[in-house]
Design an enzyme around this catalytic site. Sequence first.
Site, short mmCIF file in Angstrom:
data_model
loop_
_atom_site.label_atom_id
_atom_site.label_comp_id
_atom_site.label_asym_id
_atom_site.label_seq_id
_atom_site.Cartn_x
_atom_site.Cartn_y
_atom_site.Cartn_z
N ASP A 48 32.94 37.14 30.58
CA ASP A 48 34.25 37.80 30.90
C ASP A 48 34.86 38.38 29.53
O ASP A 48 35.52 39.44 29.58
CB ASP A 48 35.16 36.83 31.71
CG ASP A 48 36.59 37.28 31.94
OD1 ASP A 48 36.72 38.41 32.78
OD2 ASP A 48 37.56 36.89 31.44
N GLU A 120 29.28 38.74 35.28
CA GLU A 120 29.89 38.26 34.01
C GLU A 120 28.95 37.00 33.51
O GLU A 120 28.89 37.00 32.30
CB GLU A 120 31.33 37.64 34.47
CG GLU A 120 32.27 38.88 34.66
CD GLU A 120 33.89 38.54 35.01
OE1 GLU A 120 34.48 39.24 34.99
OE2 GLU A 120 33.72 37.18 35.39
#
Length: 229
Positions: A48, A120
């Site tokens: 992320d 992610e």
Amino acid sequence: MPKANAYLQLKKLFKNTKLLEHALTHRSWVNEHPGNFTSNERLEFLGDAILEYITSKELFKDFPDKEEGYLTVLRAKIVNTQNLAKKAVQLEIGKYLKLSKGEEETGGRTNPSLLADTFEAIIGALYLDSGLAKVEKFVKSVLLSSINDILSTPLKDAKSRLQEYVQAQGMLSPKYEVISETGPDHDKKFTIAVNVNGKKIATGEGKSKNEAAQNAASLAIEKLSAQKD
């Protein structure tokens, strides 16, 4: 990439494919198989941050005349759950997830939030495997290559645009109300109404509350604009 056999192409990017397997491991599978396994949540955390950094850097470079607010909204649209889940589907990630039986039975392989989180995690795994340069190449190819499609649609979502519209007209903020919720857990359908100044303006349907609310807001903008004209 994405292309035919997209997952196999993704797998070839890794020198250590165990990192990719780790990125595909949902915590529900770990709970069902206690032992030396760990979930992909730490990789998701790392991915992320890396994804936000790469996207921010590329937008800063490619849009030198745009202000911070514009870049922030554009970045949010690129890295939001819906867009990341779409890319995960293109990469066939859902087929290879390690899920518990319960998670799979409730539609985990097509769950947008789960797919976005896994995307992610894969970025985090690829960074550990091969470093930042390879991740940047991957992100540019898979995610940023479709930026023109994103720019062809309104940057702000329908709820944000409706909020701005009613404020400009001196109206009270929109209120959203769940009208109905039908179907099994893995295939829900929500109907949500949006009210402005105490009056129901429109209703929308969707597979999530947010999708239904966004659809309702989009219709509300059309109706309010037509009334004004």
